[in-house]
Design a protein around this motif. Structure first.
Motif, mmCIF file in Angstrom:
data_model
loop_
_atom_site.group_PDB
_atom_site.id
_atom_site.type_symbol
_atom_site.label_atom_id
_atom_site.label_comp_id
_atom_site.label_asym_id
_atom_site.label_seq_id
_atom_site.Cartn_x
_atom_site.Cartn_y
_atom_site.Cartn_z
ATOM 1 N N ARG A 38 -5.863 11.494 14.275
ATOM 2 C CA ARG A 38 -4.914 10.508 13.740
ATOM 3 C C ARG A 38 -4.575 10.931 12.318
ATOM 4 N NH1 ARG A 38 -5.349 5.641 16.952
ATOM 5 N NH2 ARG A 38 -7.193 5.705 18.317
ATOM 6 N N GLU A 39 -3.466 11.632 12.176
ATOM 7 C CA GLU A 39 -3.139 12.254 10.897
ATOM 8 C C GLU A 39 -2.201 11.405 10.045
ATOM 9 O OE1 GLU A 39 -1.771 16.168 11.793
ATOM 10 O OE2 GLU A 39 -3.791 16.916 12.225
ATOM 11 N N GLY A 40 -1.857 10.215 10.479
ATOM 12 C CA GLY A 40 -1.009 9.349 9.675
ATOM 13 C C GLY A 40 -1.829 8.585 8.653
ATOM 14 N N GLY A 41 -1.214 7.555 8.087
ATOM 15 C CA GLY A 41 -1.941 6.683 7.187
ATOM 16 C C GLY A 41 -1.448 6.737 5.760
ATOM 17 N N ASN A 42 -2.072 5.939 4.931
ATOM 18 C CA ASN A 42 -1.647 5.775 3.559
ATOM 19 C C ASN A 42 -2.470 6.656 2.627
ATOM 20 O OD1 ASN A 42 -3.943 4.334 4.248
ATOM 21 N ND2 ASN A 42 -3.631 2.803 2.657
ATOM 22 N N GLY A 43 -2.266 6.472 1.329
ATOM 23 C CA GLY A 43 -3.068 7.187 0.359
ATOM 24 C C GLY A 43 -4.446 6.566 0.234
ATOM 25 N N VAL A 44 -5.469 7.394 0.094
ATOM 26 C CA VAL A 44 -6.843 6.913 -0.080
ATOM 27 C C VAL A 44 -7.416 7.564 -1.335
ATOM 28 C CG1 VAL A 44 -7.194 6.515 2.372
ATOM 29 C CG2 VAL A 44 -7.834 8.720 1.392
ATOM 30 N N ASP A 45 -8.366 6.867 -1.961
ATOM 31 C CA ASP A 45 -8.932 7.327 -3.223
ATOM 32 C C ASP A 45 -10.302 7.962 -3.011
ATOM 33 O OD1 ASP A 45 -6.801 6.370 -4.851
ATOM 34 O OD2 ASP A 45 -7.600 4.336 -4.654
ATOM 35 N N VAL A 46 -10.479 9.148 -3.566
ATOM 36 C CA VAL A 46 -11.787 9.801 -3.607
ATOM 37 C C VAL A 46 -12.282 9.654 -5.042
ATOM 38 C CG1 VAL A 46 -13.064 11.947 -3.269
ATOM 39 C CG2 VAL A 46 -11.109 11.408 -1.805
ATOM 40 N N VAL A 98 -9.221 11.093 -7.415
ATOM 41 C CA VAL A 98 -8.104 11.761 -6.749
ATOM 42 C C VAL A 98 -7.600 10.872 -5.621
ATOM 43 C CG1 VAL A 98 -7.335 13.791 -5.460
ATOM 44 C CG2 VAL A 98 -9.085 14.031 -7.240
ATOM 45 N N GLU A 99 -6.282 10.729 -5.529
ATOM 46 C CA GLU A 99 -5.678 10.072 -4.374
ATOM 47 C C GLU A 99 -5.113 11.147 -3.452
ATOM 48 O OE1 GLU A 99 -2.652 6.403 -3.265
ATOM 49 O OE2 GLU A 99 -2.272 7.569 -5.090
ATOM 50 N N ILE A 100 -5.450 11.042 -2.178
ATOM 51 C CA ILE A 100 -4.976 11.987 -1.172
ATOM 52 C C ILE A 100 -4.518 11.193 0.034
ATOM 53 C CG2 ILE A 100 -7.336 12.272 -0.265
ATOM 54 C CD1 ILE A 100 -6.616 15.144 0.503
ATOM 55 N N MET A 101 -3.532 11.696 0.739
ATOM 56 C CA MET A 101 -3.084 11.006 1.938
ATOM 57 C C MET A 101 -4.197 11.062 2.984
ATOM 58 S SD MET A 101 -0.305 9.985 0.796
ATOM 59 C CE MET A 101 0.278 9.072 2.235
ATOM 60 N N ILE A 206 7.945 1.314 -0.741
ATOM 61 C CA ILE A 206 7.976 2.695 -0.289
ATOM 62 C C ILE A 206 7.149 3.542 -1.245
ATOM 63 C CG2 ILE A 206 10.173 3.116 -1.470
ATOM 64 C CD1 ILE A 206 10.785 5.129 0.829
ATOM 65 N N TYR A 207 6.311 4.371 -0.670
ATOM 66 C CA TYR A 207 5.383 5.233 -1.406
ATOM 67 C C TYR A 207 5.900 6.655 -1.271
ATOM 68 C CZ TYR A 207 0.771 7.482 -2.265
ATOM 69 O OH TYR A 207 -0.271 8.243 -2.720
#
Length: 424
Positions: A38-46, A98-101, A206-207
């Motif tokens: 499942r390669e969709g989704g929003n930005g996530v924080d590391v 870091v934010e990454i999709m 919209i992001y």
């Protein structure tokens, strides 16, 4: 030695757990309902200790290279004129986070695990039957198999949790909002900004990351009474969002059109998972299945990475003794979960209830006060001062020195190859 471990869910928590289990000498099998990642989704924080985990996995350089370069949030009116902005980069506590999709992180984790982990796509667990020496598992499509342990990393609507702990109504707490996200036409948003349009109790946005050609649409709406829906019925989800935003101005019509055409459209309640225990016998939970903090927390990836690392490490440190490991995993991770489930003003900031609330938000965003408040919040926030355990060295080696019979048995079965010298 509880060597054969089934993990349900090939997302951040499941793949991180599989990586560390394989690294410690266990034999993980990962089953995923979807036919592919499942390669969709929003930005996530590391952030926080999740950075330590990613560095120990060797993927932190790739995470930084693939980072989303969104500068901040821009609040607009119906004419698409910006009425307030928040520079998120100026409000960050430093340069480490870091934010990454989400899809990019999932793909990185797959590359790190695909050669050492058995993946089974397009299937899911149907039944679990525990006994003294293992768990008999039947699947929706594949043949039944037997495992030593089963770990649910299958999200807020976890099948493993339902089978081993009971109905989700006992553990999910609704927070009064629903959200959706999907792919969007990047021309509708400002480059490197999250553009948000509000009416009372609703937000459409919209992001647009400058490092990604594909933009993301977001929808959040407030509802005091919970909706009744099937969490797997995507067409029903699309109807609910269409009805909630019908007739709204700005660029909502275009964003809805793109969302309804997106096969990876995602919708759910903004909820948390709260459980008194994350294990039952030979079954345990990790990530959102055990302690979803909700998207409003911004902590989902952090809790998943750190929780999976701890769970695998404790199993190694306990030589596969699940009773000891599950208890230590929970004792070590519960404090961070409790911190992250205390959601701040994020939802009120994004979705003011009233026109007055929206005016107050916009006014504050235009003032230096917002930055000062963010600074105070960072200073007052609980700090994770305790270092993350290094299970590859300290915990496992120390445990095996104190338990030489377990070290001997573990090495005989190929476990703990990195601790041979310390434990001999």
């Amino acid at each position: 030695m509880n060597e054969r471990i089934l993990i349900s869910g090939a997302s951040i928590a499941g793949q991180t757990l599989a990586y560390w289990l394989a690294r410690h000498g266990f034999r993980p099998t990962l089953v995923e309902r979807a036919p592919r990642l499942r390669e969709g989704g929003n930005g996530v924080d590391v952030r926080g200790h999740a950075i330590d985990v990613a560095e120990r996995m060797g993927i932190m350089p790739q995470i930084r290279a693939m980072a989303a370069d969104v500068q901040g949030m821009s609040f607009v009116n119906a004419a698409n004129r910006s009425v307030a902005r928040i520079d998120a980069q100026a409000m960050q506590s430093g340069g480490a986070d870091v934010e990454i999709m989400r899809g990019d992180l999932v793909a990185l984790l797959y590359e790190a695990t695909k050669d050492d982990v058995e993946y089974v796509f397009g299937d899911s667990i149907r039944t679990l039957e525990q006994s003294g020496d293992g768990v008999a598992v039947s699947f929706e499509h594949g043949p039944a198999r037997r495992f030593d342990l089963v770990i649910g990393a299958d999200g807020m609507h976890s099948t493993v949790r339902r089978l081993a702990f009971g109905p989700e109504s006992r553990f999910i707490q609704h927070k009064g909002h629903y959200f959706a996200f999907s792919n969007a036409d990047s021309a509708l948003g400002e480059n490197r900004w999250v553009t948000m349009y509000n009416v009372p109790g609703k937000m459409a946005g919209i992001y647009r990351s400058g490092n990604h050609a594909q933009a993301k649409a977001y929808f959040i709406f407030r509802r005091s009474e919970p909706l009744t829906y099937d969490h797997r019925d995507v067409e029903q989800h699309k109807r609910l969002v269409s009805e909630a935003f019908a007739g709204e101005s700005w660029r909502v019509r275009e964003l809805l059109a793109g969302a309804l055409a997106d096969p990876d459209f995602y919708f759910d309640a903004l909820s948390q998972v709260r459980m008194p225990s994350w294990s039952s016998g030979r079954v345990a939970l990790v990530g959102d299945a055990a302690y979803c903090a909700s998207p409003a927390s911004g902590a989902g990836a952090e809790l998943a990475l750190v929780g999976a690392y701890r769970l695998a490490g404790e199993l190694a440190a306990a030589s596969g003794d699940h009773q000891v490991a599950f208890r230590r995993y929970e004792d070590g991770h519960r404090e961070l979960v409790d911190q992250k489930q205390k959601i701040g003003p994020n939802v009120r900031l994004m979705v003011p209830k009233t026109r007055t609330g929206r005016w107050v938000r916009d006014t504050m965003a235009r003032l230096p006060l917002m930055r000062a408040m963010a600074t105070v919040e960072r200073i007052m926030a609980p700090k994770n001062t305790a270092p993350l355990p290094d299970y590859n060295r300290d915990q496992v080696a120390d445990h095996l020195i104190r338990e030489p019979q377990l070290a001997t048995a573990g090495r005989a079965r190929g476990l703990f190859p990195h601790c041979d010298r310390a434990a001999s």
